[in-house]
Design a protein around this motif. Structure first.
Motif, PDB file in Angstrom:
ATOM      1  N   GLU A 442      49.983  31.057  49.730  1.00 22.59           N
ATOM      2  CA  GLU A 442      51.353  31.288  49.739  1.00 22.59           C
ATOM      3  C   GLU A 442      51.630  31.807  48.366  1.00 22.59           C
ATOM      4  O   GLU A 442      52.709  32.469  48.139  1.00 22.59           O
ATOM      5  CB  GLU A 442      52.466  30.301  50.072  1.00 22.59           C
ATOM      6  CG  GLU A 442      52.247  29.844  51.614  1.00 22.59           C
ATOM      7  CD  GLU A 442      53.051  28.613  52.047  1.00 22.59           C
ATOM      8  OE1 GLU A 442      54.373  28.820  51.632  1.00 22.59           O
ATOM      9  OE2 GLU A 442      52.526  27.541  52.597  1.00 22.59           O
ATOM     10  N   ARG A 444      49.662  33.157  45.976  1.00 21.20           N
ATOM     11  CA  ARG A 444      48.612  34.124  45.688  1.00 21.20           C
ATOM     12  C   ARG A 444      49.186  35.498  45.359  1.00 21.20           C
ATOM     13  O   ARG A 444      49.010  36.177  44.227  1.00 21.20           O
ATOM     14  CB  ARG A 444      47.590  34.463  46.425  1.00 21.20           C
ATOM     15  CG  ARG A 444      46.378  35.030  45.936  1.00 21.20           C
ATOM     16  CD  ARG A 444      45.021  34.650  46.545  1.00 21.20           C
ATOM     17  NE  ARG A 444      44.728  33.160  46.189  1.00 21.20           N
ATOM     18  CZ  ARG A 444      44.024  32.485  47.480  1.00 21.20           C
ATOM     19  NH1 ARG A 444      43.850  33.021  48.641  1.00 21.20           N
ATOM     20  NH2 ARG A 444      43.881  31.141  47.036  1.00 21.20           N
ATOM     21  N   LYS A 445      50.036  36.134  46.262  1.00 23.81           N
ATOM     22  CA  LYS A 445      50.875  37.336  46.077  1.00 23.81           C
ATOM     23  C   LYS A 445      51.689  37.476  44.721  1.00 23.81           C
ATOM     24  O   LYS A 445      51.812  38.212  43.934  1.00 23.81           O
ATOM     25  CB  LYS A 445      51.380  37.701  47.214  1.00 23.81           C
ATOM     26  CG  LYS A 445      52.282  39.107  47.035  1.00 23.81           C
ATOM     27  CD  LYS A 445      53.087  39.469  48.431  1.00 23.81           C
ATOM     28  CE  LYS A 445      53.585  40.759  48.197  1.00 23.81           C
ATOM     29  NZ  LYS A 445      54.392  41.017  49.345  1.00 23.81           N
ATOM     30  N   SER A 446      52.539  36.204  44.625  1.00 19.36           N
ATOM     31  CA  SER A 446      53.244  36.147  43.316  1.00 19.36           C
ATOM     32  C   SER A 446      52.378  35.968  42.319  1.00 19.36           C
ATOM     33  O   SER A 446      52.992  36.565  41.427  1.00 19.36           O
ATOM     34  CB  SER A 446      54.167  34.904  43.721  1.00 19.36           C
ATOM     35  OG  SER A 446      55.085  35.087  44.735  1.00 19.36           O
ATOM     36  N   GLU A 448      49.863  37.426  41.640  1.00 13.65           N
ATOM     37  CA  GLU A 448      49.185  38.824  41.103  1.00 13.65           C
ATOM     38  C   GLU A 448      50.336  39.753  40.833  1.00 13.65           C
ATOM     39  O   GLU A 448      50.164  40.459  39.862  1.00 13.65           O
ATOM     40  CB  GLU A 448      48.648  39.483  42.544  1.00 13.65           C
ATOM     41  CG  GLU A 448      47.310  38.774  43.048  1.00 13.65           C
ATOM     42  CD  GLU A 448      46.913  39.150  44.366  1.00 13.65           C
ATOM     43  OE1 GLU A 448      47.649  40.046  44.903  1.00 13.65           O
ATOM     44  OE2 GLU A 448      45.710  38.786  44.717  1.00 13.65           O
ATOM     45  N   GLU A 449      51.467  39.574  41.365  1.00  7.54           N
ATOM     46  CA  GLU A 449      52.686  40.619  40.976  1.00  7.54           C
ATOM     47  C   GLU A 449      53.292  39.961  39.610  1.00  7.54           C
ATOM     48  O   GLU A 449      53.375  40.827  38.588  1.00  7.54           O
ATOM     49  CB  GLU A 449      53.685  40.175  41.875  1.00  7.54           C
ATOM     50  CG  GLU A 449      53.456  40.809  43.254  1.00  7.54           C
ATOM     51  CD  GLU A 449      54.543  40.519  44.398  1.00  7.54           C
ATOM     52  OE1 GLU A 449      55.455  39.719  43.924  1.00  7.54           O
ATOM     53  OE2 GLU A 449      54.718  41.231  45.221  1.00  7.54           O
TER      54      GLU A 449
END
Length: 499
Positions: A442, A444-446, A448-449
């Motif tokens: 949940e 990981r994307k944040s 990376e961004e």
């Protein structure tokens, strides 16, 4: 409002500064309704609530400049400083624990210019005058700067000088401190330096790369320097026991519960034989913990005013320091484990709608000036540790912090101090680093961004632009030019997997 009022008071309405005064008065009229004593004084008092630590000094400054009458300056009970320091917390003084110099000097100024009509109170204050002046002189650092802070030292100095005591020794040393700390451009820093604080932040940001990036000699030099800053005697200012660290290496520093954990973590990262210093410091933190499980800044038990109460970011910092040294201090392990569990329960009970609010950091763009990102990121660093996750409710607390940080992220990948607030390098870096400690599907994307956002700022040079997230005495804002660099390095270190 504070800074505008202080500046407005020192300019004359006529002459070359007339335009400055008019613009300041127009601004104050919008915030306070006007600049008459009947309008301005209540607005200043409302700004600080029941904490008189700086509303009274600001009004004293205005009274000395002739902008308000002394009837608008609340009397501080300076006579209470004649009692033993151990009584202060129980007496619930109207100022915070670190403001004793202001209590004495400003209280005496108000008494000199507008003494009470009560004959018994007047007699008591007159009798306490010399004793409290002696107490003030005894706690003044050798270089004259109270807490190394320009505002506090200035308030004390002007109050005594404006009350017929311009020749007093405290005034002389205060003036010398102010003359010696002025910058080339004519300004003063809010505090002389944060050398110990930023050194420990820098070391700890390197994480697992400390040995790679610093030679053995460099690590030894920093370690010895930090060990030399540890207080080995009872501190005269706050009566603090030996063992803690302050934010600075200068005489005006006072040991506190944020710099002490930072030093403990830095010594652990630097390596070497620091067990004796760590034992003393860990014990110091254990003794400072409040009954609610949280950590105050300077003194245990002063819970009357906000800046003396337990703080979640300081509590999380102490938890991390205890855990770092737990294995090497078996004699203190039972106490550390009990304090650690108590601190975790405190954190579980003090979160808010968007996470945790820190004490000494804020966001000036927020209506309530709260910096949810800083506070939650700092708490998350402690909640991510395995020892905390093994406590009852530990995983739930970690998820709560993670979810709050995810909810605070902006659309461009960066973070500000609150939802949809202006983003900054400091807040983004802290959030990325804290989320990396979870690093689940949940988040990981944040991560990376946020990392991409930081990389772009590093490549463009914008990562050197500091934001005023520091929240200092009197609710004054400051920025530290090393914060964005240190926090970015710390985030990248964790993303690289070397933490």
């Amino acid at each position: 409002m504070s800074t505008t009022t202080l500046c407005w008071a020192v300019f004359e309405a006529n002459g070359e500064y007339r335009g400055v005064v008019e613009r300041a008065e127009a601004w104050l009229a919008k915030r306070a309704g006007g600049v008459s004593p009947e309008q301005l004084a209540p607005a200043i008092i409302r700004r600080y609530g029941k904490d008189r630590t700086f509303s009274v000094p600001i009004l004293t400054h205005c009274a000395l400049a002739g902008k308000v009458g002394w009837d608008r300056v609340l009397q501080l009970p300076f006579e209470l400083a004649a009692f033993p320091q151990s009584w202060f917390a129980a007496m619930r003084l109207p100022v915070v624990s670190y403001a004793l110099p202001a209590l004495i000097a400003i209280g005496q100024a108000r008494h000199a210019h507008r003494p009470t009509w009560n004959p018994l109170a007047r007699l008591f204050r007159a009798a306490a005058r010399n004793k409290t002046l002696s107490a003030l002189q005894n706690i003044q650092p050798s270089n004259g700067g109270f807490l190394e802070a320009t505002p506090l030292t200035s308030f004390v100095t002007m109050s005594l000088a404006g009350s017929g005591m311009a020749e007093h020794a405290v005034v002389g040393k205060g003036v010398e401190f102010l003359k010696g700390s002025v910058r080339k451009d004519g300004s003063w820093p809010i505090d002389t330096n944060l050398a110990t604080w930023v050194t420990t932040l820098a070391v700890n940001s390197l994480g697992g790369s400390v040995d790679d990036l610093l030679s053995e000699k460099e690590r030894e030099q920093i370690r010895d320097w930090l060990l030399g800053q540890q207080y080995r005697n009872v501190h005269p200012y706050t009566n603090a026991a030996p063992g803690g660290w302050a934010w600075t290496d200068l005489p005006g520093g006072v040991p506190d519960a944020d710099d002490t954990p930072g030093a403990l973590l830095a010594l652990k990262n630097l390596g070497g034989d620091c067990t004796d210093a760590a034992r003393m410091s860990v014990g110091w933190l254990l003794d400072l913990q409040n009954r609610d499980g949280g950590m105050p800044t300077f003194c245990r038990g002063w819970t009357n005013l906000p800046f003396d109460r337990s703080s979640p970011d300081l509590t999380a910092h102490a938890m991390r320091a205890w855990q770092a040294w737990r294995g090497e201090l078996p004699d203190l392990r039972p106490r550390m484990d009990a304090a650690y569990s108590k601190a975790a329960r405190y954190l579980a009970n003090c979160d808010g709608e968007h996470g945790w609010v820190p004490l000494w950091f804020g966001n000036q763009h927020a209506g309530d000036e709260a910096n949810w990102t800083y506070g939650t990121a700092r708490v998350a660093e402690a909640l991510n540790e395995q020892a905390q996750l093994e406590l009852p409710g530990g995983a739930m607390r970690q998820r709560a912090a993670r979810n709050c940080l995810l909810g605070l992220q902006g659309k461009d990948g960066g973070w500000g101090g609150f939802k949809n607030g202006p983003v900054s390098v400091e807040e983004t870096a802290l959030a990325v680093g804290a989320l990396k400690g979870v690093d689940d599907g949940e988040s990981r994307k944040s991560i990376e961004e946020g990392t991409e956002w930081l990389v772009c700022r590093v490549e463009s040079g914008e990562w050197l632009e500091a934001a005023p997230i520091g929240f200092y005495f009197a609710k004054l804002w400051y920025f530290e030019k090393l914060y964005p660099m240190i926090f970015t390095v710390g985030a990248m270190e964790r993303v690289a997997g070397k933490e």
